[in-house]
Design a protein around this motif. Structure first.
Motif, short mmCIF file in Angstrom:
data_model
loop_
_atom_site.label_atom_id
_atom_site.label_comp_id
_atom_site.label_asym_id
_atom_site.label_seq_id
_atom_site.Cartn_x
_atom_site.Cartn_y
_atom_site.Cartn_z
N TRP A 187 66.12 43.04 53.73
CA TRP A 187 64.80 43.63 53.54
C TRP A 187 64.41 43.65 52.06
CZ3 TRP A 187 63.27 47.99 50.81
CH2 TRP A 187 61.91 48.28 50.91
N SER A 188 65.38 43.97 51.21
CA SER A 188 65.11 44.01 49.78
C SER A 188 64.66 42.65 49.25
CB SER A 188 66.38 44.48 49.04
OG SER A 188 66.18 44.47 47.65
N LEU A 189 65.34 41.60 49.67
CA LEU A 189 64.95 40.25 49.25
C LEU A 189 63.54 39.90 49.72
CD1 LEU A 189 68.23 38.23 49.92
CD2 LEU A 189 67.16 38.63 47.69
N VAL A 190 63.28 40.17 50.99
CA VAL A 190 61.97 39.82 51.56
C VAL A 190 60.87 40.66 50.92
CG1 VAL A 190 60.60 39.82 53.69
CG2 VAL A 190 62.96 39.01 53.73
N HIS A 191 61.12 41.96 50.78
CA HIS A 191 60.10 42.83 50.20
C HIS A 191 59.81 42.45 48.75
CE1 HIS A 191 58.19 46.44 48.58
NE2 HIS A 191 57.75 46.60 49.81
N HIS A 192 60.84 42.14 47.99
CA HIS A 192 60.63 41.76 46.59
C HIS A 192 59.85 40.45 46.51
CE1 HIS A 192 61.54 42.45 42.37
NE2 HIS A 192 61.72 41.15 42.26
N MET A 193 60.15 39.51 47.42
CA MET A 193 59.43 38.24 47.44
C MET A 193 57.95 38.47 47.76
SD MET A 193 59.74 35.06 50.07
CE MET A 193 59.11 36.10 51.38
N LEU A 194 57.68 39.28 48.78
CA LEU A 194 56.28 39.54 49.15
C LEU A 194 55.56 40.32 48.05
CD1 LEU A 194 56.53 40.33 52.96
CD2 LEU A 194 55.84 38.20 51.84
N GLY A 195 56.27 41.23 47.38
CA GLY A 195 55.67 41.94 46.25
C GLY A 195 55.31 40.98 45.13
N GLY A 196 56.18 39.99 44.90
CA GLY A 196 55.88 38.97 43.90
C GLY A 196 54.67 38.14 44.29
N LEU A 197 54.56 37.81 45.58
CA LEU A 197 53.38 37.08 46.05
C LEU A 197 52.11 37.92 45.91
CD1 LEU A 197 54.80 35.31 49.22
CD2 LEU A 197 54.17 34.26 47.05
N ARG A 198 52.25 39.23 46.15
CA ARG A 198 51.09 40.13 45.98
C ARG A 198 50.61 40.09 44.53
NH1 ARG A 198 51.34 45.86 44.92
NH2 ARG A 198 53.58 45.64 45.20
N HIS A 199 51.54 40.16 43.60
CA HIS A 199 51.16 40.10 42.19
C HIS A 199 50.60 38.73 41.82
CE1 HIS A 199 52.43 44.01 40.64
NE2 HIS A 199 53.33 43.97 41.60
N TRP A 200 51.15 37.70 42.42
CA TRP A 200 50.65 36.35 42.16
C TRP A 200 49.20 36.22 42.64
CZ3 TRP A 200 49.87 31.95 45.53
CH2 TRP A 200 49.69 30.74 44.84
N ILE A 201 48.91 36.79 43.79
CA ILE A 201 47.53 36.79 44.29
C ILE A 201 46.62 37.53 43.31
CG2 ILE A 201 46.03 37.75 46.10
CD1 ILE A 201 48.35 37.15 48.08
N TRP A 202 47.10 38.65 42.81
CA TRP A 202 46.30 39.41 41.85
C TRP A 202 46.09 38.66 40.54
CZ3 TRP A 202 49.09 44.74 42.63
CH2 TRP A 202 48.62 45.31 43.82
N ASP A 203 47.02 37.77 40.19
CA ASP A 203 46.86 36.97 38.97
C ASP A 203 45.61 36.09 39.03
OD1 ASP A 203 49.10 37.99 37.76
OD2 ASP A 203 50.40 36.31 38.30
N PHE A 204 45.16 35.78 40.24
CA PHE A 204 43.95 34.99 40.42
C PHE A 204 42.71 35.87 40.54
CE2 PHE A 204 47.33 32.18 41.87
CZ PHE A 204 47.02 31.01 41.20
N THR A 205 42.87 37.15 40.22
CA THR A 205 41.82 38.17 40.31
C THR A 205 41.18 38.20 41.71
OG1 THR A 205 40.07 36.75 39.39
CG2 THR A 205 41.31 38.11 37.84
N VAL A 206 42.04 38.12 42.70
CA VAL A 206 41.63 38.18 44.10
C VAL A 206 42.25 39.44 44.70
CG1 VAL A 206 41.76 37.00 46.33
CG2 VAL A 206 41.56 35.67 44.23
N MET A 207 41.56 40.06 45.64
CA MET A 207 42.06 41.24 46.36
C MET A 207 42.28 42.43 45.42
SD MET A 207 42.52 40.26 49.66
CE MET A 207 43.67 41.40 50.34
N LEU A 208 41.40 42.60 44.46
CA LEU A 208 41.55 43.68 43.49
C LEU A 208 40.64 44.87 43.75
CD1 LEU A 208 41.99 41.65 40.19
CD2 LEU A 208 43.71 42.99 41.38
N GLU A 209 39.74 44.74 44.71
CA GLU A 209 38.88 45.88 45.04
C GLU A 209 39.72 46.98 45.69
OE1 GLU A 209 35.70 46.12 44.10
OE2 GLU A 209 36.03 44.19 43.13
N PRO A 210 39.31 48.25 45.54
CA PRO A 210 40.15 49.35 46.03
C PRO A 210 40.65 49.21 47.47
CG PRO A 210 38.35 50.22 44.73
CD PRO A 210 38.13 48.74 44.84
N GLY A 211 39.84 48.91 48.42
CA GLY A 211 40.29 48.76 49.80
C GLY A 211 41.20 47.55 49.99
N GLN A 212 40.91 46.49 49.25
CA GLN A 212 41.71 45.27 49.36
C GLN A 212 43.11 45.48 48.78
OE1 GLN A 212 39.11 42.69 47.17
NE2 GLN A 212 38.10 41.93 49.03
#
Length: 128
Positions: free
Chosen positions: A76-101
């Motif tokens: 779970w730790s490996l998978v969660h850390h990977m998905l957290g990294g993908l979440r930050h990568w998505i944010w690097d493109f300034t996407v999904m940054l609105e409060p609800g998103q």
């Protein structure tokens, strides 16, 4: 002489707890936990290199109920850390940054990590 109270910086008592705060903490914690999990993997590799007797000993420990719980947590730790990294990568493109998103993406990270971990264990451990 009177002592004047110094202003304090806002802390957890002041801020409202959010899912993005929790996922940020989990991302850091899983990064640390992955080091411990990789140590378990190295122990297993070293036992395999040392021979069948050493490998059998490690497999007994890892195959116990406690070992299985630890390995499930490591997965779970490996998978969660990977998905957290993908979440930050998505944010690097300034996407999904609105409060609800942001909150939806954080919840998706948590739900996805649980679902993928169960899927991995179902396919490769429990069914095999």
């Amino acid at each position: 002489m009177s002592v004047r109270a110094r202003p304090t910086s806002p802390h957890l008592q002041i801020y409202r707890w959010t899912i993005t705060m929790a996922m940020s903490i989990f991302h850091r914690a899983t990064g640390i936990a992955n080091y411990a999990g990789m140590a378990l993997f190295v122990i297993w590799l070293m036992a395999a290199a040392m021979g069948q007797e050493a490998l059998d000993g490690v497999n007994i420990v890892y195959g116990s109920w406690f070992g299985q719980v630890v390995l499930f947590g490591f997965t779970w730790s490996l998978v969660h850390h990977m998905l957290g990294g993908l979440r930050h990568w998505i944010w690097d493109f300034t996407v999904m940054l609105e409060p609800g998103q942001r909150e939806a993406l954080a919840w998706a990270t948590l739900a996805g990590s649980i679902a993928i971990t169960i899927l991995i264990w179902t396919i490769f451990v429990w069914v095999a």
